[in-house]
Design an enzyme around this catalytic site. Structure first.
Site, PDB file in Angstrom:
ATOM      1  N   ARG A 174       0.817  -1.216   0.000  1.00  0.00           N
ATOM      2  CA  ARG A 174       0.000   0.000   0.000  1.00  0.00           C
ATOM      3  C   ARG A 174       0.850   1.265   0.000  1.00  0.00           C
ATOM      4  O   ARG A 174       0.529   2.261   0.658  1.00  0.00           O
ATOM      5  CB  ARG A 174      -0.982   0.005   1.181  1.00  0.00           C
ATOM      6  CG  ARG A 174      -1.930  -1.195   1.199  1.00  0.00           C
ATOM      7  CD  ARG A 174      -2.823  -1.232  -0.038  1.00  0.00           C
ATOM      8  NE  ARG A 174      -3.669  -2.426  -0.041  1.00  0.00           N
ATOM      9  CZ  ARG A 174      -3.378  -3.562  -0.702  1.00  0.00           C
ATOM     10  NH1 ARG A 174      -2.261  -3.656  -1.404  1.00  0.00           N
ATOM     11  NH2 ARG A 174      -4.196  -4.584  -0.661  1.00  0.00           N
ATOM     12  N   SER A 224     -11.877  -1.368   1.774  1.00  0.00           N
ATOM     13  CA  SER A 224     -11.263  -1.844   3.023  1.00  0.00           C
ATOM     14  C   SER A 224     -10.779  -0.643   3.825  1.00  0.00           C
ATOM     15  O   SER A 224      -9.974   0.149   3.336  1.00  0.00           O
ATOM     16  CB  SER A 224     -10.088  -2.775   2.737  1.00  0.00           C
ATOM     17  OG  SER A 224     -10.526  -3.949   2.095  1.00  0.00           O
ATOM     18  N   GLU A 294      -6.284   2.320   5.691  1.00  0.00           N
ATOM     19  CA  GLU A 294      -5.997   2.469   4.261  1.00  0.00           C
ATOM     20  C   GLU A 294      -6.611   3.773   3.770  1.00  0.00           C
ATOM     21  O   GLU A 294      -6.125   4.392   2.829  1.00  0.00           O
ATOM     22  CB  GLU A 294      -6.602   1.298   3.461  1.00  0.00           C
ATOM     23  CG  GLU A 294      -5.744   0.064   3.419  1.00  0.00           C
ATOM     24  CD  GLU A 294      -6.188  -0.909   2.324  1.00  0.00           C
ATOM     25  OE1 GLU A 294      -6.821  -0.472   1.353  1.00  0.00           O
ATOM     26  OE2 GLU A 294      -5.885  -2.090   2.476  1.00  0.00           O
TER      27      GLU A 294
END
Length: 301
Positions: A174, A224, A294
């Site tokens: 990420r 998410s 996230e």
């Protein structure tokens, strides 16, 4: 800002400059107060726009499809640049797919499938743009953008254009160097491989079925909410903490998948953030695990 406004009107068309634009129209959470100015430039006008904003030291925020963002109820000060449908061209040459930053992952995946190119099936259902996906090295079902990116064309704050290789993007979980260096992704070139179209579409349909079955796609969300903690799954930790269905105002922990915070109806950004923080505190207290988001926070919280 008046001087900046006049310069922007010289560079862009009137309809590309939106003042006091509600950000709930531009995020998948469907929340967020107004941006002072929201711009929708083309690839050709981007360098000049960036030079203008940089020279006047105007705060700049860049967004794609708004699928990984939580924008504050007070909105965003300065200028928001939206890399959207005006920057969504896709071109395919042999095994190489070049897409402008605003092209949706679903569109790029489908274009690749039509040309018998495999490797992007994992991304077909991610509700974001390819530019944003590259910046955060988005992934799903065992695939990540780093696996298929050949090169990325980026724009620095001063309007300089750079071409970066896969290695130069410094992809990690990420993460990419684009975020830390505040590079604006203009376009992405992917390297895929040939396969039979029927196999590709079959895989895409299988993954779509899994998403529909397991994820709360019927509600606004940012996908998410948390990164995967090492050695754990965020959704299971949240469920085991007894937080399934937990509510703060109009924000809720999805009962379908606890890794998702959803806008159940009428949620504010403050509701969503309060729920996220409650989840983090509870999981930390019960399991000693720190959940990192996230979702990126924008604006004045």
């Amino acid at each position: 800002m008046e001087t900046v406004q006049k310069e922007l009107e010289r560079i862009l068309k009137k309809e590309q400059i939106l003042q006091n634009e509600p950000m709930d129209r531009h995020t998948t959470f469907r929340v967020g107060g107004p941006a002072d100015i929201l711009l929708q430039p083309t690839a050709e006008s981007l360098p000049e726009v960036m030079r203008c904003l940089h020279s006047h030291k105007v705060p700049v925020t860049v967004i794609g499809n708004g699928s990984n963002l939580l924008v504050a109820d007070k909105g965003v000060r300065g200028v928001v640049i939206e890399m959207g449908k005006q920057l969504a061209d896709v071109c395919i040459t042999k095994e190489y797919v070049t897409a402008q930053a605003g092209a949706l992952l679903s569109k790029v995946s489908y274009a690749a499938y039509k040309e018998g190119l495999s490797g992007m099936e994992f991304a077909a259902g991610i509700p974001g743009s390819i530019g944003g996906a590259v910046v955060m090295n988005a992934g799903a079902y065992g695939g990540e953008m780093k696996d298929i990116v050949h090169s990325v064309t980026v724009l620095k704050k001063d309007g300089t254009v750079l071409e970066l290789s896969n290695d130069q993007m410094e992809f990690a979980y990420r993460h990419s160097c684009a975020a830390e260096n505040e590079y604006l992704v203009i376009s992405v070139t992917l390297c895929l491989h040939k396969s039979k179209p029927e196999r590709i579409i079959q895989k895409m349909e299988e993954l779509k079925e899994q998403r529909v079955k397991k994820q709360p796609l019927e509600y606004p969300s940012a996908g998410s909410t948390f990164k995967r903690p090492e050695g754990y799954f965020a959704g299971k930790l949240i469920m085991d903490a007894g937080l399934s269905g937990a509510l703060v105002g109009g924000a809720q922990v999805s009962e379908k998948h606890c890794g998702f915070v959803i806008n159940k109806g009428g949620a504010t950004a403050a509701d969503i953030l309060a729920l996220i923080q409650h989840i983090q505190k509870t999981v930390k207290e019960q399991f000693g695990v720190e959940l990192q988001t996230e979702v990126k926070l924008l604006g004045e919280f």
